[in-house]
Design an enzyme around this catalytic site. Structure first.
Site, PDB file in Angstrom:
ATOM      1  N   TYR A 157      90.774  36.258  72.430  1.00 40.84           N
ATOM      2  CA  TYR A 157      91.789  37.284  72.184  1.00 40.84           C
ATOM      3  C   TYR A 157      91.959  38.215  73.381  1.00 40.84           C
ATOM      4  O   TYR A 157      90.984  38.748  73.925  1.00 40.84           O
ATOM      5  CB  TYR A 157      91.397  38.079  70.950  1.00 40.84           C
ATOM      6  N   HIS A 177      78.818  38.404  68.759  1.00 40.62           N
ATOM      7  CA  HIS A 177      79.986  37.555  68.968  1.00 40.62           C
ATOM      8  C   HIS A 177      79.909  36.717  70.244  1.00 40.62           C
ATOM      9  O   HIS A 177      80.702  35.795  70.402  1.00 40.62           O
ATOM     10  CB  HIS A 177      81.250  38.410  68.964  1.00 40.62           C
ATOM     11  N   ASP A 195      77.094  38.258  64.149  1.00 43.04           N
ATOM     12  CA  ASP A 195      78.462  38.408  64.648  1.00 43.04           C
ATOM     13  C   ASP A 195      79.265  39.283  63.696  1.00 43.04           C
ATOM     14  O   ASP A 195      79.650  38.858  62.609  1.00 43.04           O
ATOM     15  CB  ASP A 195      79.099  37.028  64.779  1.00 43.04           C
ATOM     16  N   SER A 220      86.069  32.078  69.566  1.00 41.94           N
ATOM     17  CA  SER A 220      86.735  33.232  68.966  1.00 41.94           C
ATOM     18  C   SER A 220      88.196  32.874  68.673  1.00 41.94           C
ATOM     19  O   SER A 220      88.448  31.927  67.938  1.00 41.94           O
ATOM     20  CB  SER A 220      86.599  34.461  69.868  1.00 41.94           C
ATOM     21  N   GLN A 221      89.172  33.596  69.246  1.00 39.60           N
ATOM     22  CA  GLN A 221      90.564  33.188  69.027  1.00 39.60           C
ATOM     23  C   GLN A 221      90.778  31.747  69.475  1.00 39.60           C
ATOM     24  O   GLN A 221      91.448  30.962  68.800  1.00 39.60           O
ATOM     25  CB  GLN A 221      91.522  34.103  69.787  1.00 39.60           C
TER      26      GLN A 221
END
Length: 327
Positions: free
Chosen positions: A92, A304, A275, A189-190
């Site tokens: 992101y 994360h 996370d 992640s994203q």
């Protein structure tokens, strides 16, 4: 950072009911058909990166509505036959950064196609980006991308993103230096959330590497984490007090849990038990619904950042095993 989610034993069994619209498949079939009305128009321009063992190309192609999407395409120099390709999606707010940041896959003998996420990377010093998002929706939004066009799945930001990403697989498959039978989608992640969706939308890929995925099990995520980007949704709903039903209806078309249920290719997931950005239960919700062969690496003491370089080693070994079994 304490353990805050379900115990690991419960996470391994956590398989919530899916909040899935009846026209989910029709929506995505129509979306991809609309995207495919435009020629890919892929371009690969040689780029002088001063890397002697890697060929680097400044890549661009036509994504959703023909909008230009940028990226890097890297090849191991001097390959005598088509090579596997990893299509890499970005976290992101990040952009494609610099070619030398993506050399691990060419060092292993693979091509890598680093695909920018439209509209992101403009303010990310860690990985600057260059791709615009010409469509912005017609409703108020919070800062960031999570609420752009969110009042209708037709206009939601991630409709464009996922369509772009599916097209990126087609671009990789079209390159003469790529073995189209061995294309992998990958990200964290994203980027992991995008890879998860694309593996369902493009079942021709040979594997998916999905690290600490974002964009997954939205309802639980917004209820148990106070971190961005999920908090963008909370801030929006705290202002638009009567929008909850419309917002979660839109999100149901983009929820990684629903894509996972359609994922049939081999998948290697990772999860970090501390996370608080993408909570472990949201990751296991998708993993436990994944319909194909699957493995998950658990990092008990990480936030994360997940497994970092250790997870990359896991992925390199995973692909070596996977393709050795097919040879």
């Amino acid at each position: 950072m304490p353990l805050f989610d379900f115990p690991l034993e419960q996470l391994r069994e956590y398989r919530p009911e899916r909040d899935e619209p009846a026209d989910f498949d029709d929506f995505w079939k129509r979306t991809l058909t609309e995207a495919e009305a435009f020629d890919l128009a892929a371009e690969f321009t040689p780029y002088d990166s001063a890397l002697t063992s890697v060929e680097v190309y400044d890549a661009t192609f036509a994504g959703w509505r023909g909008h230009r999407i940028n990226g890097w395409f890297l090849l191991p120099r001097g390959a005598s036959e088509p090579v596997p390709c990893v299509v890499h999606f970005i976290g992101y707010n990040g952009g494609r950064g610099f070619p030398h940041e993506h050399v691990v896959w060419p060092a292993a003998g693979y091509a890598v196609f680093v695909v920018e996420t439209r509209g992101q990377g403009g303010g990310a010093t860690w990985a600057p980006g260059t791709t615009a998002d010409p469509d912005g929706g017609d409703y108020a939004q919070t800062p960031g991308m999570m609420t752009r066009g969110i009042m209708d799945p037709e206009t939601y930001y991630y409709r464009r993103v996922f369509a772009d990403a599916a097209r990126a697989v087609d671009v990789a498959a079209s390159h003469p230096a790529v073995d189209a039978s061995r294309i992998v989608v990958e990200g964290a992640s994203q980027g992991g959330g995008i890879a998860q969706a694309v593996a369902a939308l493009r079942p021709s890929v040979s594997a998916a590497l999905i690290d600490v995925p974002f964009l997954t099990h939205f309802r639980r995520a917004v209820e148990i984490t106070d971190r961005d980007p999920y908090q963008e949704l909370v801030r929006f709903l705290s202002s638009q007090r009567h929008a909850e039903e419309r917002v979660f209806r839109t999100l149901s078309y983009f929820d990684g849990v629903n894509f996972a249920a359609r994922g049939t290719v081999p998948a290697l997931y990772s999860v970090a038990l501390m996370d608080m950005t993408c909570p472990p239960s949201t990751v296991f919700a998708a993993y436990n619904h994944w319909a194909g062969p699957k493995e998950i690496t658990v990092w008990p003491w990480n936030d994360h950042e997940g497994g970092g370089g250790a997870q990359r080693e896991e992925q390199l070994r995973y692909l070596r095993r996977l393709w050795a079994s097919h040879d």
